[in-house]
Design an enzyme around this catalytic site. Structure first.
Site, PDB file in Angstrom:
ATOM      1  N   ASN A 118       0.871  -1.179   0.000  1.00  0.00           N
ATOM      2  CA  ASN A 118       0.000   0.000   0.000  1.00  0.00           C
ATOM      3  C   ASN A 118       0.909   1.231   0.000  1.00  0.00           C
ATOM      4  O   ASN A 118       1.499   1.561   1.022  1.00  0.00           O
ATOM      5  CB  ASN A 118      -0.890  -0.034   1.256  1.00  0.00           C
ATOM      6  N   LYS A 122       0.095   4.256  -0.341  1.00  0.00           N
ATOM      7  CA  LYS A 122      -0.556   5.461   0.207  1.00  0.00           C
ATOM      8  C   LYS A 122      -0.306   6.642  -0.740  1.00  0.00           C
ATOM      9  O   LYS A 122      -0.311   6.455  -1.950  1.00  0.00           O
ATOM     10  CB  LYS A 122      -0.060   5.719   1.635  1.00  0.00           C
ATOM     11  N   HIS A 178      -9.497   1.435   4.863  1.00  0.00           N
ATOM     12  CA  HIS A 178      -8.209   1.609   5.545  1.00  0.00           C
ATOM     13  C   HIS A 178      -8.406   2.583   6.710  1.00  0.00           C
ATOM     14  O   HIS A 178      -9.207   3.519   6.607  1.00  0.00           O
ATOM     15  CB  HIS A 178      -7.161   2.138   4.564  1.00  0.00           C
ATOM     16  N   GLU A 220      -6.801   5.007   7.676  1.00  0.00           N
ATOM     17  CA  GLU A 220      -6.598   6.431   7.326  1.00  0.00           C
ATOM     18  C   GLU A 220      -7.835   7.000   6.634  1.00  0.00           C
ATOM     19  O   GLU A 220      -8.147   8.178   6.784  1.00  0.00           O
ATOM     20  CB  GLU A 220      -5.330   6.566   6.464  1.00  0.00           C
ATOM     21  N   GLU A 261      -5.399  -4.691  10.544  1.00  0.00           N
ATOM     22  CA  GLU A 261      -4.350  -3.699  10.759  1.00  0.00           C
ATOM     23  C   GLU A 261      -4.627  -2.947  12.065  1.00  0.00           C
ATOM     24  O   GLU A 261      -5.427  -2.001  12.085  1.00  0.00           O
ATOM     25  CB  GLU A 261      -4.321  -2.691   9.613  1.00  0.00           C
ATOM     26  N   GLY A 294       2.535   2.446  10.628  1.00  0.00           N
ATOM     27  CA  GLY A 294       3.509   3.523  10.455  1.00  0.00           C
ATOM     28  C   GLY A 294       4.219   3.929  11.731  1.00  0.00           C
ATOM     29  O   GLY A 294       4.884   4.956  11.779  1.00  0.00           O
ATOM     30  N   SER A 352       3.395  -1.937  10.265  1.00  0.00           N
ATOM     31  CA  SER A 352       4.849  -1.979  10.490  1.00  0.00           C
ATOM     32  C   SER A 352       5.458  -3.344  10.178  1.00  0.00           C
ATOM     33  O   SER A 352       6.391  -3.785  10.863  1.00  0.00           O
ATOM     34  CB  SER A 352       5.196  -1.545  11.913  1.00  0.00           C
ATOM     35  N   GLY A 382       5.000   1.344   4.573  1.00  0.00           N
ATOM     36  CA  GLY A 382       6.344   1.927   4.423  1.00  0.00           C
ATOM     37  C   GLY A 382       7.339   1.019   3.720  1.00  0.00           C
ATOM     38  O   GLY A 382       8.050   1.464   2.793  1.00  0.00           O
TER      39      GLY A 382
HETATM   40  P1  PGA Z   1       2.863   0.411   7.517  1.00  0.00           P
HETATM   41  O1  PGA Z   1       1.425   0.619   6.877  1.00  0.00           O
HETATM   42  O2  PGA Z   1       3.413  -0.873   7.000  1.00  0.00           O
HETATM   43  O3  PGA Z   1       3.668   1.607   7.077  1.00  0.00           O
HETATM   44  O4  PGA Z   1       2.685   0.370   9.011  1.00  0.00           O
HETATM   45  C1  PGA Z   1       0.532  -0.446   6.699  1.00  0.00           C
HETATM   46  C2  PGA Z   1      -0.773   0.041   6.123  1.00  0.00           C
HETATM   47  O5  PGA Z   1      -1.244   1.097   6.549  1.00  0.00           O
HETATM   48  O6  PGA Z   1      -1.368  -0.596   5.234  1.00  0.00           O
END
Ligand code: PGA
Length: 247
Positions: A8, A10, A95, A97, A165, A171, A209, A231
């Site tokens: 992803n 983002k 998601h 976010e 998640e 993140g 993460s 990330g």
């Molecule tokens: P992250 O994000 O690996 O940076 O923690 C995962 C996601 O939000 O899908």
């Protein structure tokens, strides 16, 4: 069941980055990785055409959100028929976010998933508790409710992937322990089994993460069928190392 390794991106990248990153990932996909994993990427919508020109034979491409509507006066939205038309196979929905910054409810996520199904797109539906919800001992209630409300009755293992998640792990560099992940994924499997006869075949991804250092443990946890990687999906070597950890 192969592991599904999904990136992803983002709101990151550019045309050049899309081309370079997918080129590097594709050249690293060898026999063992392909025997054990499937690959999927969610670039920013504007770079989806670039991704579809550079995704090679093994990387599927999806969009990070879709509208509940098929077309019309909805400025800034992207409709599921457009996602199908451009050649994508998947859409990421709910998601945290989107839930946090755009106020998306489980009901909206459910409607978006139904819009995706009409186009034969696979909906990757995200669920997960916040840190305070976990501290208050509500993680299972929250995720159970999200599964109940955001996953449509017409979901099947073919048209739906669940991504667990935990919001506090996204993140932040913090990951849930393998024991916590095992417990939550088995709970999600049970919730699916209450409603769907093919519950055993649903992919349940872990996200939050995930990186090369923790991927082997997380991806080998029972009921973890892959990862949704933020990330670390922006670096070819890290994305490939996570896939390698799954094998
Ligand atoms: P992250 O994000 O690996 O940076 O923690 C995962 C996601 O939000 O899908």
């Amino acid at each position: 069941m192969k592991k599904l390794i999904a990136g992803n991106w983002k709101m990151n990248g550019s045309q050049a980055m899309t081309q370079d990153l997918l080129g590097e990932i594709n050249s690293g996909l060898n026999g063992a990785l392909l025997d054990n994993c499937e690959f999927l990427v969610f670039p920013p919508s504007l770079y989806v055409p670039t991704a579809l020109k550079n995704n090679g034979p093994y990387m599927r491409v999806g969009v990070q959100d879709c509208s509940v509507h098929e077309s019309g006066a909805y400025t800034g939205e992207i409709a599921a028929p457009m996602i199908k038309d451009i050649g994508c196979s998947h859409v990421l929905l709910g998601h945290s976010e989107r839930r946090q910054y755009h106020g998306e409810s489980d009901e909206t996520v459910c409607d978006k998933a139904k819009a995706a199904y009409v186009q034969d797109l696979v909906a990757v539906i995200c669920v997960g508790e916040t840190e305070s919800q976990r501290e208050e001992g509500k993680a299972f209630d929250v995720v159970g409710e999200q599964i109940a409300k955001a996953v449509p009755e017409t979901a099947t293992a073919d048209n739906t992937v669940i991504a667990y998640e935990p919001v506090w792990a996204i993140g932040t560099g913090k990951t849930a322990s393998a024991d916590d992940v095992a417990e939550m994924h088995s709970f999600i499997r049970e919730k699916l089994a209450e409603r769907f006869s093919d519950s055993e075949n649903f992919y349940i991804l872990y996200g939050g993460s995930m990186k090369p250092e923790n991927a082997a443990e997380l991806l080998n946890t029972p009921n973890v069928n892959g990862g949704l990687i933020g990330g670390a999906s922006l670096k070819a070597d890290q994305f490939l190392a996570i896939a390698k950890a799954a094998t």
